[in-house]
Design a protein around this motif. Sequence first.
Motif, PDB file in Angstrom:
ATOM      1  N   ASN A  26       8.729   1.873 -14.670  1.00 38.34           N
ATOM      2  CA  ASN A  26       9.592   2.207 -13.549  1.00 38.34           C
ATOM      3  C   ASN A  26       9.358   1.148 -12.476  1.00 38.34           C
ATOM      4  OD1 ASN A  26       7.228   2.991 -12.061  1.00 38.34           O
ATOM      5  ND2 ASN A  26       7.324   5.002 -13.058  1.00 38.34           N
ATOM      6  N   ARG A  27       9.754   1.412 -11.258  1.00 40.92           N
ATOM      7  CA  ARG A  27       9.682   0.377 -10.222  1.00 40.92           C
ATOM      8  C   ARG A  27       8.246  -0.048  -9.920  1.00 40.92           C
ATOM      9  NH1 ARG A  27       9.923  -0.594  -4.539  1.00 40.92           N
ATOM     10  NH2 ARG A  27       9.070   1.474  -4.127  1.00 40.92           N
ATOM     11  N   ASP A  28       7.284   0.864 -10.067  1.00 45.16           N
ATOM     12  CA  ASP A  28       5.910   0.588  -9.641  1.00 45.16           C
ATOM     13  C   ASP A  28       4.888   0.602 -10.764  1.00 45.16           C
ATOM     14  OD1 ASP A  28       6.647   0.427  -6.888  1.00 45.16           O
ATOM     15  OD2 ASP A  28       6.742   2.619  -6.845  1.00 45.16           O
ATOM     16  N   GLU A  29       5.300   0.967 -11.986  1.00 44.23           N
ATOM     17  CA  GLU A  29       4.317   1.109 -13.060  1.00 44.23           C
ATOM     18  C   GLU A  29       4.890   0.616 -14.380  1.00 44.23           C
ATOM     19  OE1 GLU A  29       1.172   4.514 -14.462  1.00 44.23           O
ATOM     20  OE2 GLU A  29       3.294   5.088 -14.410  1.00 44.23           O
ATOM     21  N   GLY A  41       1.792  -1.666  -3.416  1.00 42.30           N
ATOM     22  CA  GLY A  41       2.199  -2.379  -2.216  1.00 42.30           C
ATOM     23  C   GLY A  41       1.136  -3.296  -1.663  1.00 42.30           C
ATOM     24  N   GLU A  42      -0.107  -3.097  -2.087  1.00 41.42           N
ATOM     25  CA  GLU A  42      -1.206  -3.936  -1.618  1.00 41.42           C
ATOM     26  C   GLU A  42      -2.020  -4.541  -2.755  1.00 41.42           C
ATOM     27  OE1 GLU A  42      -3.642  -1.808   1.100  1.00 41.42           O
ATOM     28  OE2 GLU A  42      -2.071  -1.629   2.631  1.00 41.42           O
TER      29      GLU A  42
END
Length: 250
Positions: A26-29, A41-42
């Motif tokens: 997905n967008r983050d994983e 984000g970091e």
Amino acid sequence: MNVALYGERRKHWAMTERGRNAVSRNRDEFVIGPSSVDWDGEALTFRIDEVATPFPHRLQGVVRVHPSALTSKAFTLDPAGLHHWHPIAPCSRVQVDFRQPSMRWLGVGYFDMNYGDRPLERDFSSWEWSRADTRKGTVVSYDMVESDHERTSLAMRVDRTGAVEHLEPLPRAKLHPTGWRVPRTARGDAQQLVTVTRTLEDAPFYARSQLSATLLGETADIMHESLSLDRFRMPIVQAMLPFRMPRKSF
């Protein structure tokens, strides 16, 4: 998920190819079998649960990459615009915490990405890449030989704010080939030695090495890769790959 750990006495390697049903994102994983990569984000966090080859044993741990800055520019590697390279986070702080084998480490690191519209071996004969951490940022050299023998070189220094300074490629030094006779050359300041301090990977078509050289007046430790795609295409090499890169559908 390709994992390579190098200790003083032993190295560990895992690279299992998995089928469509074992991969999701997905967008983050991004999930690959029992392992995953996520971005908050970091930091980019690699959660690793793999089995090493050729002698099976577990590799379990977490690697966190903390970029000092992100770069937005990707570079085209071929005239047709089919292949690209993006040095996403050339200057990073990296935390390594492994349970199996027991290993902890904190230091500097690097994160990039290659992507394209068709297999690399269709358009390239070979390439060599290197990166070095210096006081003014990360120095990267990228030398490509296309299938028609045309040569392209990129050289740059990226500081800790993500600013990219394009450089003239430094002179090329010829190094000893590997045990598999993979050719190696590297760039460094004129009339200064470039030496191989350790060969980390020695495969029929690929070598990863640690070098020592003078770059832009500064003595630096260099991570270096040599890739022969002419060799990679050979049927005998293709037949050898599953022994180092097992394939699973789950």
